[in-house]
Design a protein around this motif. Structure first.
Motif, short mmCIF file in Angstrom:
data_model
loop_
_atom_site.label_atom_id
_atom_site.label_comp_id
_atom_site.label_asym_id
_atom_site.label_seq_id
_atom_site.Cartn_x
_atom_site.Cartn_y
_atom_site.Cartn_z
N GLY A 142 14.93 -91.78 133.41
CA GLY A 142 13.82 -91.25 132.63
C GLY A 142 13.17 -90.05 133.29
O GLY A 142 13.63 -89.56 134.34
N ALA A 143 12.10 -89.59 132.67
CA ALA A 143 11.36 -88.43 133.16
C ALA A 143 10.14 -88.89 133.94
O ALA A 143 9.54 -89.93 133.64
N ARG A 144 9.75 -88.13 134.95
CA ARG A 144 8.63 -88.49 135.80
C ARG A 144 7.31 -88.36 135.04
O ARG A 144 7.04 -87.36 134.37
N ILE A 145 6.47 -89.38 135.18
CA ILE A 145 5.15 -89.35 134.53
C ILE A 145 4.21 -88.43 135.28
O ILE A 145 3.37 -87.75 134.66
N ASP A 146 4.32 -88.35 136.61
CA ASP A 146 3.39 -87.50 137.35
C ASP A 146 3.56 -86.02 136.99
O ASP A 146 2.57 -85.27 136.92
N ASP A 147 4.81 -85.59 136.73
CA ASP A 147 5.02 -84.20 136.29
C ASP A 147 4.34 -83.95 134.95
O ASP A 147 3.73 -82.89 134.73
N LEU A 148 4.44 -84.92 134.05
CA LEU A 148 3.83 -84.79 132.73
C LEU A 148 2.31 -84.69 132.84
O LEU A 148 1.68 -83.83 132.21
N LEU A 149 1.73 -85.56 133.65
CA LEU A 149 0.28 -85.55 133.79
C LEU A 149 -0.20 -84.30 134.52
O LEU A 149 -1.31 -83.81 134.25
N ALA A 150 0.61 -83.77 135.42
CA ALA A 150 0.23 -82.54 136.09
C ALA A 150 0.12 -81.38 135.09
O ALA A 150 -0.73 -80.49 135.24
N GLU A 151 0.95 -81.41 134.06
CA GLU A 151 0.91 -80.35 133.04
C GLU A 151 -0.35 -80.43 132.18
O GLU A 151 -0.91 -79.41 131.78
N VAL A 152 -0.80 -81.65 131.87
CA VAL A 152 -1.97 -81.77 131.00
C VAL A 152 -3.28 -81.64 131.79
O VAL A 152 -4.34 -81.45 131.21
N ARG A 153 -3.21 -81.75 133.13
CA ARG A 153 -4.36 -81.54 134.01
C ARG A 153 -5.53 -82.47 133.70
O ARG A 153 -6.50 -82.10 133.03
N PRO A 154 -5.47 -83.70 134.21
CA PRO A 154 -6.58 -84.65 134.01
C PRO A 154 -7.88 -84.10 134.58
O PRO A 154 -7.90 -83.43 135.61
N ALA A 155 -8.97 -84.41 133.89
CA ALA A 155 -10.29 -83.95 134.31
C ALA A 155 -10.80 -84.77 135.48
O ALA A 155 -10.39 -85.92 135.70
N ALA A 156 -11.70 -84.19 136.23
CA ALA A 156 -12.33 -84.91 137.33
C ALA A 156 -13.09 -86.12 136.77
O ALA A 156 -13.72 -86.03 135.72
N GLY A 157 -12.99 -87.23 137.45
CA GLY A 157 -13.67 -88.45 136.99
C GLY A 157 -12.78 -89.40 136.24
O GLY A 157 -13.10 -90.58 136.09
N ALA A 158 -11.63 -88.91 135.74
CA ALA A 158 -10.69 -89.81 135.05
C ALA A 158 -10.04 -90.73 136.08
O ALA A 158 -9.68 -90.29 137.17
#
Length: 554
Positions: free
Chosen positions: A339-355
């Motif tokens: 499968g594809a890495r989830i951390d790469d996906l989340l790095a692209e959407v850029r989670p906000a501080a506090g999440a």
């Protein structure tokens, strides 16, 4: 000389000339047929609607009622079902629901024998319950209730036709017939005149309607199983080929110690445990699959299945564990995932501080809250499309599921995942955490004895080989130790592993001495932490304690 029936009226009489009423068993059977028509037609219309893309999968009354039952079942009963039936808990639920529906259907038929109007009211109440179950499922709308309404209408029509009353004409025995039906149907004083109640059911018509109903219920049920919704999913899976990974993990020699009866290092896909809340396995094709990634992010994202495959695919062997696994239990398995890495996906959407969490939602509405840190700290968290070299089985999440090493499945292993919302634990409530389970869910250090079975018998001087598995995902296993009775702890031989995210096989030989012996096992992780000896149940954060075996040596 006999009196002919009045024009326009049909009647059937027994040898005494009395109007015929169906027997209790015949009436009960027609109630079963009527409910069968209701469910069969509703299931067929739901399957057609899902296939056409206009209805939600939960428009199926069976699926909706099953899901509602699972949601309303108290935690102690769910745990009991998992302990007793393991991954067959859904089969037990289906049997229980089937028996309940049969009993209710028989009751409807018995009531209709005396009072068709009361039976119709009871049928309406059942339809209302089914509608409530459908409309309270996540993602459903008003249109999703149409199959239940039409199925209920068909069942009601069958009841009306089967139990339609006909009034006998005047002639020999007519007065006696009136008195008989008056006594059987409505014996209450002050009710309608006897003549108005001197009605029976046409025997031939009754059985004709019942026969048509049986055929209709069977045909609708069979067609519902063959509607292209499930066929399309099977075809979609058959056409899909697991992509060659750009990054494949190297598995060393020696992972399997070769002890007969020991759990294989790679769990066969057909034997891999399944524990989820899906009463019916969702039907989702690769063409229909979409993943929304949104919430507390700078750049929301939507992925199609082709978009997911275009991302770098990696191959990892990872052990998954259910939080409901008892000490020594089998709700744990080791498989190779692509499968594809989830951390790469989340790095692209850029989670906000506090999440601090990601609310993940399955296509059937199931939710879990995965710690954001566990999805972004570099571990091999995947959006998996392949399992043991094949496309994911439908019951294991086809076309896409989450695999996160180090976390129990109830906070990480979202099957049929279609939505990931970056958020906070304070703002979100997920299915299991709302029921009191721990919000984080790290897997506990554990070990298990596979060989020998309990109360095995040996002869003195015989060499006994004990074997099993141990796991400490994200930490790894340093040692597995065995203790006979109250003796010293002895180190077992360990198999090789490719990473700290898989279980390890262990083996230990012991020369038997006479007597009844208790052998215990414990594991030590690579940080030096020793497995917890205290005996605790799975709720709320996983079981603890040592697995053990009783061995008789003579």
């Amino acid at each position: 000389m006999t009196t002919a029936p009045a024009a326009g009226r049909t009647r059937r009489r027994d040898d005494t000339g009395r109007p015929w009423l169906p027997g209790r068993w015949a009436a009960a059977a027609v109630g079963l047929v009527a409910v069968g028509v209701t469910i069969g037609l509703a299931e067929l219309l739901s399957a057609l609607g899902v296939w056409a893309g206009v209805l939600h999968a939960a428009s199926s009354p069976v699926t909706a009622l099953g899901g509602a039952f699972i949601q309303l079942t108290p935690e102690w009963l769910k745990e009991f079902a998992i302990r007793q039936f393991g991954q067959h808990d859904k089969d037990a639920l289906r049997v229980g629901m089937g028996l309940t529906l049969v009993l209710v259907a028989l009751l409807v038929g018995l009531v209709a024998r005396r009072s068709p109007r009361t039976a119709l009211a009871l049928t309406g109440a059942l339809v209302a319950v089914a509608l409530a179950a459908v409309w309270t499922r996540t993602g459903t709308g008003p249109a999703d209730g149409v199959p239940v309404l039409l199925g209920g209408a068909a069942g009601a029509v069958l009841l009306v036709l089967a139990f339609r009353r006909t009034v006998p004409a005047s002639g020999p025995g007519a007065a006696g017939a009136a008195e008989q039906v008056a006594a059987e149907v409505s014996p209450r004083p002050g009710s309608a005149p006897v003549a108005a109640r001197a009605a029976g059911t046409d025997r031939r018509h009754f059985f004709r309607v019942a026969g048509v109903g049986v055929v209709a219920a069977a045909a609708a049920g069979a067609l519902a199983r063959w509607v292209p919704s499930s066929a399309a999913v099977a075809d979609s899976r058959a056409r899909f080929r697991v992509p060659a990974p750009a990054d494949a993990q190297t598995v060393p020699a020696g992972t399997s110690l070769g002890v007969e009866g020991q759990q294989p290092w790679i769990t066969p896909t057909t034997d891999f445990y399944r524990v989820d809340t899906a009463f019916a396995v969702p039907s989702l094709t690769t063409d229909a699959w979409r993943l929304q990634v949104h919430g507390m992010v700078e750049r929301p994202l939507e992925l199609s299945f082709d978009d997911l495959l275009a991302r770098e695919q990696i191959q990892r062997t990872i052990t998954l564990t259910c939080v409901s696994n008892e000490v020594g239990g089998d709700l744990v398995g080791n498989a190779t995932w692509v499968g594809a890495r989830i951390d790469d996906l989340l790095a692209e959407v850029r989670p906000a501080a506090g999440a601090d969490c990601v609310l993940c939602t399955s296509v059937d509405g199931f939710t879990l809250t995965a710690p954001l840190s566990a999805l972004t700290d570099g571990r091999d968290a995947l959006l998996a499309v392949g399992m043991n070299g094949e496309p994911l089985p439908v019951e294991h999440g086809f076309p896409v599921r989450m695999v996160v090493p180090g976390l129990y499945g109830y906070v990480s292993a979202c099957k049929w995942v279609v939505d990931m919302k970056v958020s906070t634990f304070a703002a979100e409530t997920a299915y299991w955490t709302a029921r009191g389970w721990a919000p984080q869910g790290p897997i506990r250090l554990s070990s298990r004895i596979d060989v020998p079975r309990g109360f095995a018998q040996y002869r003195a001087g015989e060499q006994i080989v004990l074997a099993g598995v141990a796991w400490a995902q994200q930490h790894g296993i340093r040692a597995v130790q065995l203790q006979v009775d109250d003796g010293p702890w002895r180190d077992a031989e360990l198999g090789a592993v490719p990473s700290e995210d898989t279980w390890v096989q262990w083996r230990w030989a012991w020369t038997a001495t006479p007597g009844l012996h208790t052998v215990r096992v414990r594991a030590v992780d690579r940080d030096g932490t020793v497995q917890d000896e205290a005996v605790r149940p799975p709720f709320p954060s996983g079981s603890t304690g040592y697995d053990s075996r009783s061995i008789t040596v003579s």
